[in-house]
Design an enzyme around this catalytic site. Structure first.
Site, PDB file in Angstrom:
ATOM      1  N   ALA A  68       0.825  -1.207   0.000  1.00 20.35           N
ATOM      2  CA  ALA A  68       0.000   0.000   0.000  1.00 20.35           C
ATOM      3  C   ALA A  68       0.858   1.254   0.000  1.00 20.35           C
ATOM      4  CB  ALA A  68      -0.917  -0.006   1.223  1.00 20.35           C
ATOM      5  N   GLY A 107       0.165  -5.461   0.473  1.00 20.98           N
ATOM      6  CA  GLY A 107      -0.875  -5.537  -0.546  1.00 20.98           C
ATOM      7  C   GLY A 107      -0.392  -6.162  -1.830  1.00 20.98           C
ATOM      8  N   GLU A 110      -0.769  -9.728  -1.372  1.00 20.84           N
ATOM      9  CA  GLU A 110      -2.197 -10.059  -1.443  1.00 20.84           C
ATOM     10  C   GLU A 110      -2.680 -10.082  -2.896  1.00 20.84           C
ATOM     11  OE1 GLU A 110      -4.417  -8.578   2.487  1.00 20.84           O
ATOM     12  OE2 GLU A 110      -3.116  -7.022   1.632  1.00 20.84           O
ATOM     13  N   GLU A 130       2.525  -6.045   7.536  1.00 20.74           N
ATOM     14  CA  GLU A 130       1.661  -4.990   8.079  1.00 20.74           C
ATOM     15  C   GLU A 130       1.736  -4.886   9.596  1.00 20.74           C
ATOM     16  OE1 GLU A 130      -0.213  -6.036   4.089  1.00 20.74           O
ATOM     17  OE2 GLU A 130       0.828  -7.084   5.705  1.00 20.74           O
TER      18      GLU A 130
END
Length: 707
Positions: A68, A107, A110, A130
Site C-alpha cells: 500500500a 498488498g 495479497e 503490516e
C-alpha cells in the site's frame, strides 16, 4: 491518480495470446489509486478481448509490488478499494499468473494471492509485514493465505512481519514455481506458464473457496502466547490471529468481515498511528536539510582505537560492511582479548547458523589488529572508542593529527563529552565529528552523529554515509551534554520515584506495562550499579545514608555482574525480588523521612517519562535536534522505547500538548519555553508553524557552519 498499469499482449511459446498487466509506480509500484484503478480497468480490458486466453500480472522497476501507499491512510483514498480489485482477479474466468520479481510485500503479496498461480524469480521476496505498522493484511491476506499454507504457518508469516526469500516462500507453498534469469526471462516464464493453464479448473485455484484446515485449539493458543511474549503490548498480532481463526470456521465473506472490522479498529488506534509515524521518522532522520550528500568522502578503510566491548563492536560493524579495519590498542593484552571476543561472537553466529563459516572467515579477514598508530595512515575514517576521559581522548586525537591522511574523518564515540573540545586537540577541527554508537555496537541500530561548531559539511556528509554503509539508523544531532538519547533519557524520574517511596519492582512493572522491554531498575542492574556508584564515591558526592544508589554501591550490590543489585540473580541471571535489597531501600527511606507509597501505573509512567518529553522540547528549543521525530528515533533505537508508542514526542502528541504542559507543571518541573509556546499558539508538532520555529532554532545554533 498516482501510478498506472501498462497493458500489452504477448505470445507464449505455444502461440497463445497472453495479456501482460504491468504495475507502474516507481520505485516499488506501491498500490496508489492509479495502480488500483489500472488493475481494475486493464483486467476488464483483457477479459473482454477474445484473442487473450490468459493473463499475467507483474511489476516494473525491478519489483512486483511493495504494498500500500501508506501516505493514503492519512490523505484519503480514491479509486477502487484493493479487496475489490483482488476479488476481480480471483474471479477471472481466464487463468491469471503473477510474475514476481523483486519484492512482493503487503498488498502486493495479497495481489499475488488473488492470482491463480505464482511464478517468482529466485531473487524475489514475499511478505505480509503490516504488523510492523500496527496493522493486519486488509485485502484478504488473513483469509487467503491460511487456505493456501495452513493456520500456524500463516500466523508466523504475518506476526513475525519478516519477508521470506524465494526458496523459502516456495517451500512454504506461497510460490508455485521458481524461474531463473533476468526480469524478461521471469516474465516470459510466467507467460508460458499461464498459456499452459488455459482450460484448467480455476475453481480449485481460487483461495476464496472453502475454509482453511483448522489447527488444534492448543496450537493456536500457544501461538497467541508466543506472540504476546515476542511482540509484548502490541495489538496487531492478536488481531491477526483472530482473523486467521475466522478463516477456519467461516465462509470467505464472513471471514473478510472479521478482517475488515479488525483492520478498522487497528487503523483508528494509537498504535498504528505511532508505528506509521515511526516508519517515516526512521527514514527521515538521515536527511539533513541543506546538506549535499554527494560531497561524502571515501569509506573503504576504517581505524578503531580501543579494543574493548565498544571498539570491538564497531570493528565488527565496519568489517561486515566490507570495510578494511584496523583495530588498534596500545596494550597488547587488551588487543588480544578484544580479538578473542570478536572471534567468539562469530563462532556463536556459526553455531546459531545465522552466518556460515565462509562468511565469518571473510569478515575476520577484513580486521587487522595493531598496536601502532602508524597503521592508521591509509584510513578514510578513524573512530576513537576508549573510556570517557577527556585528557585521554585529546591525546588520541593529537596522535590522529600526526598520522592520519588529509581529509580522514576523525570521529569520537564519546557518549557525552564536548566534541569541540576534542576537536581543539587537532589542527583540523573541521574533520572532527562525534559518532556515538550504542552498546553493543554490533547489535544496537542507532548511530548519533554529533556535529560541533567547526565540523565541515563534507565531514557531516561522510559520517552520515558511514552510518548508512553500516546499516545504522543514523541521526545528526547537536553538541550538548549527552547529545539526544542519553540527554533526554537521563532526566527520567526513576531516581525521584526510588527516593520517594517506591520499590524497584513497582517502578519496573509500570515501565514494562507501558511497553519498555526492561524497566529502569532492571536496566541499571544490567549496566552495573558500580559504574555510577564508583564515580560518585571518587568525587566525594556519595552519601549512602541518604541515597539508595550510593547505599547499593557501598554494600557491593553491583547488579547482574555479581548476582545482586536492586534484585537478586541466580546462576542463569534470572531475577527475583530481594528482601535484603528492599531492606536497604527501606532504611534509606527511614533516614530521610520517607514513607512507602503506592501509585497507579499511569502516575508512575508520568513521573518517569514526562521529564523526558520536556527535555525533548528543550533540545529542539536549543537547536540540538533537527525535528521531533529525530528525538523519537533516538529513543526508540537507542533505548528501546516501545515503537508502538512512537517515542516520547509522539506520545506527547497522543496525550495532547495542553495536557502534557499541565501534567509537567503539576510534577513541579520547569516546562520548556517551546512547549509553552506550542500550547499558547495551539501548534501541533507536525504543523508548518512549529516546523518553521524549530528550523529557525537549528539554523541559529549552527549558522556559523552553514551546510
Amino acid at each position: 491518480m498516482k501510478g498506472a498499469v501498462q497493458y500489452e499482449k504477448r505470445k507464449a511459446g505455444n502461440g497463445t495470446c497472453v495479456a501482460l498487466l504491468t504495475m507502474d509506480n516507481a520505485p516499488v509500484n506501491a498500490l496508489s489509486s492509479g495502480v488500483r484503478d489500472g488493475l481494475d480497468k486493464r483486467l476488464k480490458e483483457a477479459l473482454a478481448d477474445a484473442e487473450v486466453k490468459a493473463i499475467v500480472v507483474t511489476g516494473g522497476h525491478g519489483a512486483f509490488c511493495a504494498g500500500a501507499d501508506i501516505s493514503e491512510f492519512s490523505s484519503g483514498m480514491a479509486g477502487p478499494p484493493l479487496p475489490m480489485v483482488i476479488d476481480g482477479l480471483e474471479a477471472s474466468e481466464k487463468p491469471i499468473v503473477a510474475a514476481i520479481d523483486g519484492v512482493s510485500l503487503g498488498g502486493g503479496c495479497e495481489v499475488a494471492l488473488g492470482c491463480h498461480w505464482r511464478v517468482a524469480s529466485s531473487r524475489s521476496m514475499a511478505g505480509l509485514p503490516e504488523v510492523n505498522l500496527g496493522l493486519l493484511p486488509g485485502a484478504g491476506g488473513t483469509q487467503r493465505l491460511p487456505r493456501l499454507i495452513g493456520v500456524e504457518s500463516s500466523i508466523d508469516f504475518m506476526c513475525r512481519g519478516a519477508p521470506l526469500p524465494a526458496a523459502m516462500a516456495a517451500k512454504a507453498g506461497i510460490y508455485d514455481t521458481i524461474a531463473e534469469g533476468d526480469n524478461a526471462k521471469v516474465v516470459q516464464a510466467a507467460v508460458d506458464f499461464a498459456a499452459g493453464k488455459v482450460g484448467a479448473d480455476l475453481a480449485a485455484r481460487r483461495l476464496c473457496n472453502g475454509t482453511a484446515k483448522a489447527a488444534s485449539p492448543d496450537g493456536v493458543a500457544a501461538k497467541r502466547k508466543e506472540y504476546q511474549r515476542m511482540r509484548q503490548g502490541e495489538l496487531a498480532p492478536q488481531a491477526i490471529i483472530t482473523c486467521i481463526e475466522a478463516a477456519t470456521d467461516r465462509e470467505f465473506r464472513e471471514g473478510m468481515n472479521v478482517e475488515g472490522k479488525e483492520f478498522g479498529k487497528l487503523l483508528m488506534g494509537d498504535q498504528s498511528k505511532a508505528l506509521q509515524y515511526m516508519f517515516f521518522a526512521e527514514r527521515q532522520c538521515a536527511k539533513v536539510p541543506g546538506l549535499d550528500a554527494k560531497q561524502s568522502g571515501p569509506l573503504n578503510a576504517a581505524g578503531i582505537v580501543g579494543a574493548g566491548l565498544m571498539g570491538g563492536g564497531i570493528a565488527m560493524c565496519c568489517a561486515e560492511a566490507g570495510m578494511k579495519v584496523v583495530l588498534l590498542d596500545v596494550d597488547q593484552k587488551n588487543l588480544d582479548r578484544g580479538m578473542s571476543v570478536i572471534q567468539k561472537n562469530y563462532a556463536r553466529s556459526v553455531e546459531r547458523k545465522s552466518k556460515t563459516q565462509a562468511q565469518v572467515d571473510k569478515i575476520l579477514a577484513n580486521i587487522t589488529p595493531s598496536t601502532s598508530y602508524d597503521s592508521l595512515k591509509d584510513c578514510d575514517i578513524v573512530v576513537e572508542a576508549v573510556f570517557e576521559n577527556m585528557d585521554l581522548k585529546k591525546k588520541i586525537f593529537a596522535s590522529f593529527d600526526k598520522v592520519c591522511k588529509p581529509g580522514c574523518i576523525l570521529a569520537s564515540n564519546t557518549s557525552r563529552l564536548d566534541i569541540d573540545v576534542i576537536a581543539g586537540a587537532t589542527s583540523r577541527p573541521q574533520d572532527v565529528i562525534g559518532c556515538h554508537f550504542f552498546s553493543p555496537a554490533n547489535v544496537m541500530r542507532l548511530l548519533e552523529n554529533v556535529r560541533g561548531p567547526r565540523t565541515a559539511p563534507k565531514t557531516i556528509a561522510t559520517a552520515m554515509a558511514f552510518g548508512t554503509k553500516l546499516k545504522k539508523v543514523t541521526c545528526l544531532v547537536g553538541n550538548c551534554n549527552g547529545f539526544i538519547a542519553n540527554r533526554v533519557m537521563g532526566v527520567s524520574g526513576f531516581g525521584e520515584l526510588l527516593q520517594g517511596g517506591l520499590l524497584p519492582y513497582q517502578i519496573d512493572e509500570a515501565a514494562e506495562g507501558y511497553g519498555m522491554k526492561m524497566g529502569p531498575a532492571r536496566m541499571n542492574d544490567l549496566v552495573g550499579l558500580d559504574l555510577f556508584g564508583r564515580e560518585r564515591a571518587k568525587s566525594g558526592q556519595a552519601n549512602p545514608d541518604k541515597f539508595v544508589s550510593d547505599a547499593m554501591f557501598k554494600l557491593e550490590r553491583y547488579g547482574q555482574k555479581n548476582g545482586k543489585g536492586f534484585y537478586k540473580y541466580d546462576e542463569k541471571r534470572q531475577l527475583s525480588r530481594d528482601p535484603e535489597a528492599e531492606a536497604i531501600i527501606h532504611q534509606v527511606w527511614k533516614n530521610i523521612g520517607v514513607q512507602p507509597k503506592t501509585m497507579s501505573k499511569d502516575e508512575i509512567v508520568d513521573i518517569l517519562y514526562l521529564p523526558v518529553v520536556n527535555e525533548g522540547f528543550k533540545c529542539l528549543e536549543e537547536g540540538m535536534a533537527i525535528r521531533p521525530s529525530d528525538i523519537d528515533t533516538c529513543c526508540v533505537f537507542g533505548y528501546n522505547w516501545p515503537r508502538y508508542r512512537g517515542g516520547p514526542m509522539q506520545w506527547a502528541t497522543s496525550i495532547g500538548l495542553p495536557k502534557v504542559l499541565e501534567k509537567i507543571e503539576k510534577l513541579g518541573l520547569k516546562p520548556s519555553e517551546l512547549l509553552k509556546e506550542c500550547v499558547n499558539n495551539k501548534w501541533k508538532l507536525n504543523s508548518k508553524e512549529f516546523t518553521a520555529r524549530i528550523a529557525t532554532a537549528w539554523d541559529a545554533q549552527w549558522s556559523k557552519s552553514k551546510l
